[in-house]
Design a protein around this motif. Structure first.
Motif, PDB file in Angstrom:
ATOM      1  N   CYS A 370       0.839  -1.192   0.000  1.00 19.57           N
ATOM      2  CA  CYS A 370       0.000   0.000   0.000  1.00 19.57           C
ATOM      3  C   CYS A 370       0.881   1.252   0.000  1.00 19.57           C
ATOM      4  O   CYS A 370       1.740   1.426   0.841  1.00 19.57           O
ATOM      5  CB  CYS A 370      -0.904  -0.005   1.238  1.00 19.57           C
ATOM      6  SG  CYS A 370      -1.778   1.552   1.477  1.00 19.57           S
ATOM      7  N   ARG A 371       0.662   2.128  -0.959  1.00 18.33           N
ATOM      8  CA  ARG A 371       1.493   3.336  -1.092  1.00 18.33           C
ATOM      9  C   ARG A 371       1.336   4.254   0.111  1.00 18.33           C
ATOM     10  O   ARG A 371       2.278   4.869   0.587  1.00 18.33           O
ATOM     11  CB  ARG A 371       1.092   4.136  -2.327  1.00 18.33           C
ATOM     12  CG  ARG A 371       1.022   3.339  -3.596  1.00 18.33           C
ATOM     13  CD  ARG A 371       2.350   3.270  -4.298  1.00 18.33           C
ATOM     14  NE  ARG A 371       2.225   2.445  -5.496  1.00 18.33           N
ATOM     15  CZ  ARG A 371       3.226   1.780  -6.047  1.00 18.33           C
ATOM     16  NH1 ARG A 371       4.431   1.831  -5.513  1.00 18.33           N
ATOM     17  NH2 ARG A 371       3.047   1.060  -7.121  1.00 18.33           N
ATOM     18  N   ARG A 372       0.108   4.385   0.552  1.00 20.46           N
ATOM     19  CA  ARG A 372      -0.166   5.301   1.664  1.00 20.46           C
ATOM     20  C   ARG A 372       0.534   4.821   2.935  1.00 20.46           C
ATOM     21  O   ARG A 372       1.184   5.591   3.633  1.00 20.46           O
ATOM     22  CB  ARG A 372      -1.679   5.359   1.885  1.00 20.46           C
ATOM     23  CG  ARG A 372      -2.174   6.365   2.893  1.00 20.46           C
ATOM     24  CD  ARG A 372      -3.691   6.354   2.931  1.00 20.46           C
ATOM     25  NE  ARG A 372      -4.262   6.425   1.599  1.00 20.46           N
ATOM     26  CZ  ARG A 372      -4.439   7.563   0.921  1.00 20.46           C
ATOM     27  NH1 ARG A 372      -4.141   8.711   1.482  1.00 20.46           N
ATOM     28  NH2 ARG A 372      -4.939   7.549  -0.289  1.00 20.46           N
ATOM     29  N   CYS A 388      -5.733   0.837   1.974  1.00 16.78           N
ATOM     30  CA  CYS A 388      -6.298   2.174   2.109  1.00 16.78           C
ATOM     31  C   CYS A 388      -7.466   2.383   1.143  1.00 16.78           C
ATOM     32  O   CYS A 388      -8.266   3.286   1.326  1.00 16.78           O
ATOM     33  CB  CYS A 388      -5.226   3.226   1.874  1.00 16.78           C
ATOM     34  SG  CYS A 388      -4.713   3.383   0.154  1.00 16.78           S
ATOM     35  N   GLY A 389      -7.551   1.568   0.102  1.00 14.63           N
ATOM     36  CA  GLY A 389      -8.644   1.731  -0.853  1.00 14.63           C
ATOM     37  C   GLY A 389      -8.428   2.886  -1.813  1.00 14.63           C
ATOM     38  O   GLY A 389      -9.300   3.209  -2.603  1.00 14.63           O
ATOM     39  N   ALA A 390      -7.292   3.547  -1.730  1.00 10.69           N
ATOM     40  CA  ALA A 390      -7.072   4.699  -2.603  1.00 10.69           C
ATOM     41  C   ALA A 390      -5.628   4.763  -3.096  1.00 10.69           C
ATOM     42  O   ALA A 390      -5.025   5.823  -3.137  1.00 10.69           O
ATOM     43  CB  ALA A 390      -7.468   5.987  -1.882  1.00 10.69           C
ATOM     44  N   CYS A 391      -5.079   3.602  -3.450  1.00 12.82           N
ATOM     45  CA  CYS A 391      -3.786   3.594  -4.145  1.00 12.82           C
ATOM     46  C   CYS A 391      -3.830   2.439  -5.145  1.00 12.82           C
ATOM     47  O   CYS A 391      -4.710   1.581  -5.057  1.00 12.82           O
ATOM     48  CB  CYS A 391      -2.615   3.451  -3.179  1.00 12.82           C
ATOM     49  SG  CYS A 391      -2.373   1.801  -2.512  1.00 12.82           S
ATOM     50  N   ASP A 392      -2.905   2.441  -6.084  1.00 10.81           N
ATOM     51  CA  ASP A 392      -2.967   1.420  -7.134  1.00 10.81           C
ATOM     52  C   ASP A 392      -2.901   0.009  -6.557  1.00 10.81           C
ATOM     53  O   ASP A 392      -3.563  -0.904  -7.032  1.00 10.81           O
ATOM     54  CB  ASP A 392      -1.875   1.640  -8.189  1.00 10.81           C
ATOM     55  CG  ASP A 392      -0.501   1.833  -7.579  1.00 10.81           C
ATOM     56  OD1 ASP A 392      -0.369   1.717  -6.347  1.00 10.81           O
ATOM     57  OD2 ASP A 392       0.445   2.101  -8.345  1.00 10.81           O
TER      58      ASP A 392
HETATM   59 ZN    ZN Z   1      -3.258   1.677  -0.329  1.00  7.36          ZN
END
Ligand code: ZN
Ligand code: ADP
Length: 720
Positions: A370-372, A388-392
């Motif tokens: 996860c990037r975040r 996080c549901g919001a990274c590739d």
């Molecule tokens: Zn993520």
């Protein structure tokens, strides 16, 4: 605090606090010193501006750049707050006006530069004014450990002695303890309240992708952000110029920005971006400081930055307004080498630190996590969720490669066979079975690993080699980046690394805090943006000073046509209502008439803007609600049916249907509209040469409903 809340509503039109704002304001009201550390876009300015209006006297804010001061003063003035700056670019008349306002006690907030405050004469002058408290903005500039040390800030040392009774509040987005300690010490803060916020930016979606055809990759991102503001960072000036030119040829409105341009060109380009005359600024890292543009919807890095600190800072310029924004990073092994060769010219400890930061950056790019979480971990912050549901990575846009174990084995074996004498590109050539002369002439087509990954393609193999380097299974050494297998690589069978491949899918983020466009009428939003631009040009201020995107979206959602409703829009205070209310209401009224839209819509709490400090996870998730209906539409169910199933109003479902039609490029409105009606609408719209609904509605003797017309028109757009 009730007083502050009232002020927030009256002057800013905000209904709630962002995280730590309440505490930070309390510290000012309690007359304590404070250090407040919040990320970019965290809403630091409000923490001192709101209390300044409540406390008697005038607050003095120290800020490093004239452009920043002007921006803040513009924004405050637009909200009806008495604020001014004193700087070297003013003429005598302007200076006198400010002077008068200070003397008669009407000025509430004064911005000054640190140099000015260092002047004995100016300090004397201020002693005669009624200073309520002092603020040191961008306080990290005082520390050599920060990324933007400014010697002028060191002159603030004597502040405490000159103003022993005035409390000092320092604000910054730089979180390291070194910087924090420097701030407390240099400013001689007394038992300061230290408030450190989370550095997570929930509205940003992070993606990193190996650079293949950069122009195409960038084009895909731009395609999703048509007409929106964004920044593209390049490593070199040359790249800036050439990319910018290509973008303009392709029909985008882009301007370049780098240190090689003349001052006036730089200023003009920056201005064009801030005032929405250009959508995109293509820039080197020279661009950004002093830019407070809140509605930057994407930041693309066309090359890898040299540290995660830099990445955080540059990508953080997206989405200050709290609405969803995209951060996309394109990287390649070549970027790593460029930075490394630049570092090679330096010596000693700093070069070593810089190299390890560069390696961290590369690991971020090629890592499969996860990037975040990775970003936050780098800044020692624990992210509580796994995904996080919001990274590739979390959106499953990266495919884990099947048969990783065999692929890894083949790559490591090839590196060994080549006798640790070749770099990544050459190794990839051999593995993918290239028939280039340089491979054949060395007889490398006879190696047992030659062409063993031929079916995967050279580009993918090259990518995996980088991933193995980043994960520590291979290492590059020497001037020519010769590959060799590390100790970890020798044990690879026990701890198989995972390889990933970009799938090319782009999914809609499911977790960003604000579903920006939900319930927003896109056409009305555009009409409001146009009006905003006109009003801004007239007043010579940036459009976001008139209204933020968040405000326009809220308008396009609620469609207010009277005073009470308009004042209920996010970001509309009394002054803005007086200045702009009539003009915006008129546009809303006209648009709604023409398009048969209802006005003064009550927006349910779940679709209203949520920028408050309620933790996101407490809210019911509202994952792209319209998508829940997609299968039902596919089955050809009628609007009323779907409405009954999902328990939403038919008008809401009709809105979802339009999204479904748009997203799936549906050109035939059956079964929602009868074929003969579709024909009538089409003919009528064509003969009248209009895409507006009202004339069609009237020409068809009001026999076809607006809803049906709208569905037909959506399908007509897909006829191509
Ligand atoms: Zn993520
Ligand atoms: P920072 O200085 O921390 O980067 P700003 O003070 O520029 O952040 O605030 C970023 C944006 O968020 C601004 O457009 C500001 O008006 C908006 N904002 C700040 N506080 C609130 C709030 N409580 N509610 C809604 N919007 C806010």
């Amino acid at each position: 605090m009730t007083q502050i809340q009232e002020i927030l509503q009256r002057y800013w039109g905000y209904e709630s606090f962002r995280p730590l704002q309440r505490e930070a304001m309390q510290a000012v009201m309690d007359r304590k010193d404070s250090v407040v550390i919040l990320p970019t876009g965290g809403g630091k300015s409000l923490c001192f501006q709101a209390p300044a209006l409540v406390l008697p006297g005038m607050a003095v804010v120290i800020s490093p750049l004239i452009s920043l001061m002007k921006d803040q003063v513009d924004a405050l003035t637009a909200n009806g707050i008495s604020a001014a700056a004193i700087h070297s670019m003013m003429n005598a008349e302007e200076r006198r006006t400010v002077d008068r306002a200070i003397r008669d006690g009407s000025l509430k907030i004064l911005y000054v530069s640190p140099e000015r405050l260092a002047q004995e004469r100016f300090r004397d002058y201020l002693r005669g004014a009624n200073v309520s408290f002092m603020v040191v903005d961008e306080a990290h500039c005082i520390s050599q450990w920060g990324h933007d040390f400014r010697p002028e800030y060191r002159q603030l040392r004597g502040l405490r002695d000159t103003f022993p009774d005035v409390h000092v509040h320092a604000y910054t987005a730089t979180a390291t303890s070194h910087v924090r300690n420097d701030i407390v010490e240099e400013l001689s803060l007394r038992e300061p309240e230290v408030l450190v916020g989370s550095f997570d930016r929930p509205n940003l979606v992070y993606r990193a992708e190996r650079r293949a055809d950069a122009f195409q990759q960038i084009g895909r991102v731009l395609g999703r952000h048509e007409g929106e503001s964004g920044i593209i960072y390049c490593i070199s000036r040359k790249e800036v110029d050439s990319l910018c030119e290509r973008l303009n040829i392709a029909g985008h409105k882009a301007v370049p920005y780098h240190a090689g341009l003349r001052d006036e060109d730089r200023k003009r380009n920056q201005d064009a971006f801030i005032r929405d005359r250009a959508d995109i600024v293509v820039a080197t890292v020279a661009f950004g400081m002093g830019i407070d543009k809140p509605d930057v919807r994407f930041v693309i890095h066309a090359g890898m930055p040299k540290s995660i600190e830099h990445y955080q800072q540059e990508s953080g310029r997206a989405g200050r307004d709290g609405l969803e924004a995209e951060c996309r990073l394109l990287y390649s092994g070549a970027d790593f080498m460029i930075w490394k060769s630049m570092l090679a010219k330096q010596e000693g400890e700093t070069a070593e630190i810089a190299l390890s930061k560069l390696e961290d950056m590369q690991r971020y790019c090629t890592g499969a996590a996860c990037r975040r979480k990775t970003l936050l971990a780098y800044f020692d912050e624990h992210y509580p969720k796994d995904r996080c549901g919001a990274c590739d990575y979390c959106l499953n846009e990266l495919d884990t490669v099947e048969g990783s174990v065999e692929i890894v084995r083949a790559i490591l074996a090839c590196v060994d066979e080549l006798g640790s004498m070749a770099g990544p590109t050459y190794t990839a050539l051999v593995l993918s079975g290239s028939t280039e002369e340089r491979v054949l002439s060395k007889g490398h087509d006879n190696l047992s690993t030659y062409a063993s990954l031929a079916s995967e393609g050279q580009r993918a193999v090259r990518d995996w080699i980088e991933q193995l380097v980043a994960q520590g299974y291979l290492e590059k050494t020497g001037e020519y980046n010769v590959l060799s297998v590390t100790a970890l690589g020798r044990g690879a069978d026990d701890s198989a690394p995972s390889l990933t491949k970009v799938s090319g899918r782009t999914r809609k983020s499911t977790a960003t805090a604000v579903k920006s466009m939900e319930g927003v009428d896109a056409g009305l939003f555009e009409a409001l943006r146009t009006l905003r631009r006109q009003e801004a040009e007239e007043r010579r201020v940036p459009p976001y000073v008139v209204f933020s995107d968040a405000s326009l979206m809220d308008m396009a959602r609620k469609r207010p046509t009277n005073t009470i409703e308009f004042l209920g829009v996010h970001g509309v205070g009394q002054k803005k209502f007086r200045d702009f209310g009539d003009a915006f209401i008129a546009v809303i009224q006209r648009y709604c008439d023409e398009h048969g839209l209802s006005t003064n819509v009550t927006v349910s709490a779940s679709t209203a803007l949520e920028l408050d400090d309620e933790p996101a996870r407490k809210r019911p998730s509202k994952i792209d609600t319209w998508r829940q209906c997609e299968p039902l539409f596919k089955q050809g169910r009628a609007i009323e049916e779907v409405s009954a199933i999902i328990q939403r109003a038919p008008s809401t479902v009709a809105g979802y249907l339009l999204k479904y039609i748009e997203e799936n490029q549906i050109a035939d409105p059956a079964p929602w509209v009868h074929g003969s009606i579709f024909e009538r609408v089409r003919e009528c719209a064509a003969s009248m040469e209009t895409d507006r609904m009202k004339p069609v509605y009237q020409a068809l003797n009001e026999e076809v409903s607006y809803e049906e017309i709208r569905i037909c028109m959506a399908c007509m757009r897909n006829l191509g």
